[in-house]
Structures are given as structure tokens and as C-alpha cells.
Design an enzyme around this catalytic site. Structure first.
Site, PDB file in Angstrom:
ATOM      1  N   ALA A 240       0.797  -1.238   0.000  1.00  0.00           N
ATOM      2  CA  ALA A 240       0.000   0.000   0.000  1.00  0.00           C
ATOM      3  C   ALA A 240       0.828   1.286   0.000  1.00  0.00           C
ATOM      4  CB  ALA A 240      -1.007   0.010   1.139  1.00  0.00           C
ATOM      5  N   ALA A 241       2.125   1.176  -0.324  1.00  0.00           N
ATOM      6  CA  ALA A 241       2.928   2.406  -0.472  1.00  0.00           C
ATOM      7  C   ALA A 241       2.320   3.281  -1.570  1.00  0.00           C
ATOM      8  CB  ALA A 241       4.375   2.062  -0.831  1.00  0.00           C
ATOM      9  N   GLY A 242       1.908   2.631  -2.660  1.00  0.00           N
ATOM     10  CA  GLY A 242       1.317   3.373  -3.780  1.00  0.00           C
ATOM     11  C   GLY A 242       0.008   4.044  -3.388  1.00  0.00           C
ATOM     12  N   ASP A 243      -0.802   3.360  -2.584  1.00  0.00           N
ATOM     13  CA  ASP A 243      -2.073   3.949  -2.153  1.00  0.00           C
ATOM     14  C   ASP A 243      -1.836   5.104  -1.181  1.00  0.00           C
ATOM     15  OD1 ASP A 243      -3.566   2.203  -3.691  1.00  0.00           O
ATOM     16  OD2 ASP A 243      -3.703   0.715  -2.097  1.00  0.00           O
TER      17      ASP A 243
HETATM   18  P1  ATP Z   1       2.082  -0.988  -3.697  1.00  0.00           P
HETATM   19  O1  ATP Z   1       1.534  -1.845  -4.813  1.00  0.00           O
HETATM   20  O2  ATP Z   1       2.975  -1.715  -2.738  1.00  0.00           O
HETATM   21  O3  ATP Z   1       1.039  -0.164  -3.027  1.00  0.00           O
HETATM   22  P2  ATP Z   1       3.133   0.535  -5.827  1.00  0.00           P
HETATM   23  O4  ATP Z   1       3.834  -0.473  -6.659  1.00  0.00           O
HETATM   24  O5  ATP Z   1       1.797   1.018  -6.284  1.00  0.00           O
HETATM   25  O6  ATP Z   1       3.068   0.073  -4.347  1.00  0.00           O
HETATM   26  P3  ATP Z   1       5.615   1.998  -5.600  1.00  0.00           P
HETATM   27  O7  ATP Z   1       6.077   2.623  -6.852  1.00  0.00           O
HETATM   28  O8  ATP Z   1       6.275   0.751  -5.138  1.00  0.00           O
HETATM   29  O9  ATP Z   1       4.030   1.853  -5.689  1.00  0.00           O
HETATM   30  O10 ATP Z   1       5.751   3.048  -4.389  1.00  0.00           O
HETATM   31  C1  ATP Z   1       5.011   4.258  -4.338  1.00  0.00           C
HETATM   32  C2  ATP Z   1       5.856   5.323  -3.672  1.00  0.00           C
HETATM   33  O11 ATP Z   1       6.150   4.895  -2.337  1.00  0.00           O
HETATM   34  C3  ATP Z   1       7.199   5.576  -4.322  1.00  0.00           C
HETATM   35  O12 ATP Z   1       7.085   6.544  -5.351  1.00  0.00           O
HETATM   36  C4  ATP Z   1       8.025   6.082  -3.141  1.00  0.00           C
HETATM   37  O13 ATP Z   1       7.769   7.461  -2.923  1.00  0.00           O
HETATM   38  C5  ATP Z   1       7.444   5.294  -1.964  1.00  0.00           C
HETATM   39  N1  ATP Z   1       8.249   4.082  -1.695  1.00  0.00           N
HETATM   40  C6  ATP Z   1       8.032   2.829  -2.138  1.00  0.00           C
HETATM   41  N2  ATP Z   1       8.996   1.974  -1.711  1.00  0.00           N
HETATM   42  C7  ATP Z   1       9.840   2.720  -0.958  1.00  0.00           C
HETATM   43  C8  ATP Z   1      11.039   2.445  -0.220  1.00  0.00           C
HETATM   44  N3  ATP Z   1      11.568   1.208  -0.179  1.00  0.00           N
HETATM   45  N4  ATP Z   1      11.627   3.480   0.437  1.00  0.00           N
HETATM   46  C9  ATP Z   1      11.104   4.722   0.412  1.00  0.00           C
HETATM   47  N5  ATP Z   1       9.989   5.054  -0.261  1.00  0.00           N
HETATM   48  C10 ATP Z   1       9.363   4.066  -0.936  1.00  0.00           C
END
Ligand code: ATP
Length: 294
Positions: A240-243
């Protein structure tokens, strides 16, 4: 107020040394039920990041539906318009093995019954500073919500996940898309993020491609291009980093921050979320984001 027109699921997560093969039964180590779904996650992220948030979507008339509603409400999300429909809530059945790998079955349940917004939901969208959309509801419903936003002059922010081809009818009504790099490649056919960004900008006014620990790329049709580094943290769980990023970005934009500042805010929020286990439980509060930025 920010509205989220999206999915709400119960994640049913079993932790096991090795996922079972066909016909095999294995004993798992732990099991958790965690309210999720990209819509609910983005709503909670935006509420914790300091916005008034209204959730539009549906849960079933089962126990999971009641739990999802409570979780949203406890996070401060307005659930007055969350529908309760007959039948099961949406679920994601997730098996996590010792390598951290997972396999997931999503059964849309109530999410699959959502149609384009009705008059009351359109009024909520029209009264919003931004509407957040994802692709875990039927495409006609998402397109209807985007068009309602466009008619009302409200920015529509779309996370195109799960990735699929996006019809013009939808993208014409979207002001900002936020794919991760895999989704950006799937949507545009361009494997390089820079090329995918340009391809997205042929179709929408603004785009952000998130690149995990590599940060994010931003572009607008007015010619602005930005690259924001991720905040360096020890990653515990990137679920949920993306969310979190999308919810926080919508809050920052709705408060009038320019692109660079809004991206910094969203990156700080997302980085804080990866330092903690879990999805909605890992999302930072406004005070935590402000402290990280100061
Ligand atoms: P998820 O599917 O896990 O919700 P996602 O694939 O949609 O994530 P990511 O591109 O992995 O999205 O991450 C979204 C944002 O979160 C990145 O642009 C960054 O700002 C932050 N982020 C993700 N991973 C990290 C990390 N290991 N350290 C610091 N920031 C991170």
C-alpha cells in the site's frame, strides 16, 4: 473534501512456509483479516494525511462489510454513502510464503455490483476538491465517476491498477494518472518510465509514475518534468505504499500545493508507510508527515 469512488475488500491473509500445490493441504503459521482494497486504502491514507474524506462504494451484508465500514469510520472517513448490498463483500484471499512471495485471488463481491454514480453520489463528487479513482470497480462505474467529476470541474485522479488498457472515454475525463512503473508500461506499451510518461501525457494533462525506492517521475502537458527521490528509509513492508502516495498527493494538491511540493509531501507519507507493517495501519498521520518534512 476529497471523495474516493472505489473498492473495499477484506484481505484474508494466510502465512505459510510454502504455498500448497494442487491437491495438497499444508498447515499455516498465522492468519489475519485486514480491511483493504485500493479504494479504502486511499481513503484512509487521505484522511490520515489530514483531509475530510467521503467514501463511495459498496460492501456486502456480511460481517466483513460491517468490519470494513467500521475501519473506514474509525480512520475518520465519512461512510454515509457507503452502500450495503445483498451478498458477500469483496475479498482478497492472499497466501504469503516464507520467501515473502504471495499469490492472491480477488473475488469482487459487492465491488462488482457498483454502477456509475447516482444523483446523491454525483452530488458528493461535485462537492469535492478532488476524486480518487482506481480500477477495482467495473470500468463503466469508474468511467461514470470520472465523467461526473469532469462535468463538475473537479479533478479526477486515477490509479490505473489493476493495469488494463484504458479507453479514451475514461482518460478524457481524468486530470492526473498515478501508475507504478509496471502499470505505466502495461498502459502505454513503453518499458522505459520516461517514454511511458510522455505517452501518458498524450492522453492526460498530468502524470506521476511511481518507481518504488527510486522515487517518482512527474510530468505535465504544460512542459514541467520533475524527478523526486524516495526518502531513504529501512523498508519493512511496502504494501500500500502506492495507495498512501496517491492519497497524500490528492490531499496536497487539494490544499493548493504546486507539483514539486505535493510530490515531496506524498513521498514523505509513502516512505513513512513502508517503515511499518500492514496497509491501512501503516499509513502516517498529518503530524507525522509534517514532522518528516520539517
Ligand atoms: P504498492 O503496490 O505496494 O502499493 P506501488 O507499486 O503502487 O506500491 P511503488 O512505486 O512501489 O508503488 O511506491 C510508491 C511510492 O512509495 C514511491 O514513489 C516512493 O515514494 C514510496 N516508496 C516505495 N517503496 C519505498 C522504499 N523502499 N523506500 C522509500 N519510499 C518508498
Amino acid at each position: 473534501m476529497i471523495s474516493v469512488f472505489g473498492s473495499a475488500n477484506m484481505d484474508l491473509v494466510a502465512y505459510v512456509a510454502q504455498a500448497p500445490r494442487r491437491g495438497e493441504t499444508v498447515t499455516g503459521r498465522a492468519f489475519r483479516t485486514i480491511p483493504g482494497g485500493k479504494g479504502a486504502n486511499q481513503a484512509i491514507a487521505a484522511a490520515r494525511a489530514g483531509a475530510e474524506v467521503t467514501f463511495l462504494g459498496a460492501v456486502g451484508d456480511d460481517g466483513f462489510g460491517a468490519e470494513i465500514r467500521d475501519t473506514l469510520a474509525v480512520a475518520g472517513v465519512n461512510v454515509e454513502h457507503l452502500r450495503k448490498v445483498r451478498g458477500p463483500s469483496g475479498i482478497a484471499h492472499i497466501v504469503v510464503d516464507d520467501t515473502g512471495g504471495n499469490s492472491i485471488i480477488v473475488v469482487p463481491g459487492a465491488n462488482g455490483t457498483v454502477t456509475a454514480p447516482d444523483a446523491a453520489e454525483r452530488a458528493v463528487i461535485a462537492g469535492s476538491r478532488a476524486v480518487l479513482l482506481q480500477l477495482e470497480l467495473p470500468l463503466e462505474a469508474v468511467t461514470g465517476a470520472a465523467r461526473a467529476a469532469k462535468e463538475a470541474g473537479v479533478p479526477a485522479i486515477l490509479t490505473p491498477a489493476p493495469a488494463r488498457e484504458l479507453p479514451d472515454e475514461l482518460l478524457d475525463a481524468v486530470t492526473l494518472v498515478i501508475p507504478n512503473e509496471h502499470e505505466a508500461a502495461a498502459v502505454t506499451g513503453e518499458s522505459e518510465p520516461e517514454a511511458a510518461l510522455e505517452a501518458l501525457l498524450d492522453r492526460v494533462p498530468e502524470a506521476v509514475i511511481t518507481l518504488g525506492s527510486e522515487g517518482a517521475l512527474y510530468g505535465s502537458r504544460s512542459g514541467e518534468r520533475l524527478r523526486v527521490a524516495a526518502v531513504r528509509v529501512e523498508a519493512v513492508d511496502t504494501t500500500a505504499a502506492g495507495d498512501t502516495f496517491a492519497g497524500a498527493l490528492a490531499v496536497a494538491r487539494s490544499e493548493g500545493l504546486a507539483a514539486a511540493e505535493a510530490l515531496r509531501f506524498a513521498s514523505a507519507a509513502a516512505a513513512l508507510s513502508v517503515r511499518r507493517q500492514g496497509a491501512s495501519t501503516s499509513m502516517p498521520t498529518r503530524a507525522e508527515i509534517d514532522a518528516a518534512l520539517s
